[in-house]
Design an enzyme around this catalytic site. Sequence first.
Site, short mmCIF file in Angstrom:
data_model
loop_
_atom_site.label_atom_id
_atom_site.label_comp_id
_atom_site.label_asym_id
_atom_site.label_seq_id
_atom_site.Cartn_x
_atom_site.Cartn_y
_atom_site.Cartn_z
N GLU A 1 -0.34 -28.12 -14.28
CA GLU A 1 -1.42 -28.58 -13.40
C GLU A 1 -2.51 -29.23 -14.22
O GLU A 1 -2.92 -28.68 -15.27
CB GLU A 1 -1.97 -27.37 -12.64
CG GLU A 1 -2.37 -27.66 -11.24
CD GLU A 1 -1.21 -28.06 -10.34
OE1 GLU A 1 -0.96 -29.28 -10.18
OE2 GLU A 1 -0.55 -27.16 -9.81
N ASP B 1 -0.93 -34.16 -15.85
CA ASP B 1 -0.31 -35.51 -15.75
C ASP B 1 -1.25 -36.61 -16.25
O ASP B 1 -0.83 -37.52 -16.95
CB ASP B 1 0.24 -35.79 -14.34
CG ASP B 1 -0.77 -35.80 -13.21
OD1 ASP B 1 -1.92 -35.37 -13.44
OD2 ASP B 1 -0.40 -36.23 -12.09
N GLY C 1 -2.86 -29.91 -0.39
CA GLY C 1 -2.35 -30.05 -1.75
C GLY C 1 -0.84 -30.16 -1.83
O GLY C 1 -0.25 -29.86 -2.87
N LEU C 2 -0.17 -30.59 -0.74
CA LEU C 2 1.29 -30.74 -0.77
C LEU C 2 1.71 -32.22 -0.77
O LEU C 2 2.84 -32.56 -0.45
CB LEU C 2 1.93 -29.97 0.38
CG LEU C 2 1.70 -28.46 0.35
CD1 LEU C 2 2.42 -27.78 1.51
CD2 LEU C 2 2.15 -27.83 -0.97
N SER C 3 0.76 -33.09 -1.11
CA SER C 3 1.06 -34.52 -1.33
C SER C 3 1.58 -35.26 -0.11
O SER C 3 2.54 -36.02 -0.20
CB SER C 3 2.05 -34.69 -2.49
OG SER C 3 1.45 -34.30 -3.66
N SER C 4 0.92 -35.04 1.02
CA SER C 4 1.31 -35.81 2.20
C SER C 4 1.07 -37.31 1.95
O SER C 4 1.82 -38.14 2.46
CB SER C 4 0.53 -35.35 3.44
OG SER C 4 -0.85 -35.45 3.21
N ASP D 1 2.60 -36.64 -8.28
CA ASP D 1 2.95 -36.47 -6.87
C ASP D 1 3.98 -37.51 -6.42
O ASP D 1 4.94 -37.21 -5.73
CB ASP D 1 1.69 -36.60 -5.99
CG ASP D 1 0.60 -35.63 -6.41
OD1 ASP D 1 0.92 -34.68 -7.16
OD2 ASP D 1 -0.55 -35.83 -6.02
#
Length: 364
Positions: A36, A39, A123-126, A171
Amino acid sequence: MDTGAVADCATAFEACFGAPPEATSSAPGRVNLLGEHTDYNDGHVLPIAIDQRTTVSMRRHGEPGFKVHARSLNRSASFTLDAPAEDPFARYVQGSLVVAASTGMQIPTMSIFVASNVPMGVGLSSSAALEVATLRALRELIGATWNDVLIAQLAQRAEIEHAGVRCGIMDQMASSLAGTREALWLDVRSRKRRLVPLPAGSAVLVLDSGTPRSLASSGYNTRRAECEAAARLLGVASLRDVDDPRAAVGLPEPLNRRVRHVVTENARVLRAVNTGDAADFGRLMNESHASLRDDYEVSVPALDRLVALLQAHPLVFGARLTGAGFGGACVALCQVQALADVAAEVLSRYEQEGFHGSQLVPAM
Ligand code: GLA
């Protein structure tokens, strides 16, 4: 590719626009297991795709301008490729088309329908799922030869240049390349990557802390700036070039702790990729949470509490916050048969303490 979701989106497209789509494609959200805030420091990440996906259908309409409808938001928007779309959701679609046009491909005007069950704002990258699904559908529509890495790179550019979020590439790479049972280990600097199966007997549980990610964008940009400042002081191009956490010792507060997080987090990803053992993997997740809480300071009390309840459960191997932090979701590695029980028990204790959480991803 989820054929049910594709057929459903195509039917809904026809009901909305009066003719069947010419191209339909989909892409998943992601949950990050380890790595986390590494990147954008050119480091290592280990995200996995979730079952929920965004599906996009398209049809050329031969009229000026683009039309888009998002079913889950019940919103429609119109835009051209020359000016920023007014509706924020349409900017992800428009941005994806504009960066696609920058590759030299002709983008015909079209109608677009978006169907998604990726949870938003946790935080699930929609947004990555929407960008990657848009680019995949466009690839099919215009017969482009973009590979999945290029799709991820275009999607990241759409997010940075058109949605105004200075994100890394995790992501979009996860949405484009990860599986739901195989995490994507990615070395961001070299782009070296490999699919890594989950440890035998384990499954991924994703819970929402119920706390909105209110400071996510300002906090995220501050952390990025701190990492850049620390790299300058250490005389390296990026914190990826630092292997030994002791290098951080002489730096001023809080840069020393920011560096320690990034360096130890990169090492944790590499250890996790090389262990097939769920208990080892879980320990690394627990260490990651402590590092994000204490050194990187991107947790909030509700997330700490939910993670602590997960970590204390005997059938959980490890747990941590996931994504940028400042609220939103956490991820746990659980014994595979125990997933539903762990979710129910932990969420009920969390409620008893006055919080309100929920399960975000069905059993994977
Ligand atoms: C957000 C960004 C990613 C990554 C994570 C933190 O999800 O979009 O690029 O930086 O935060 O690991």
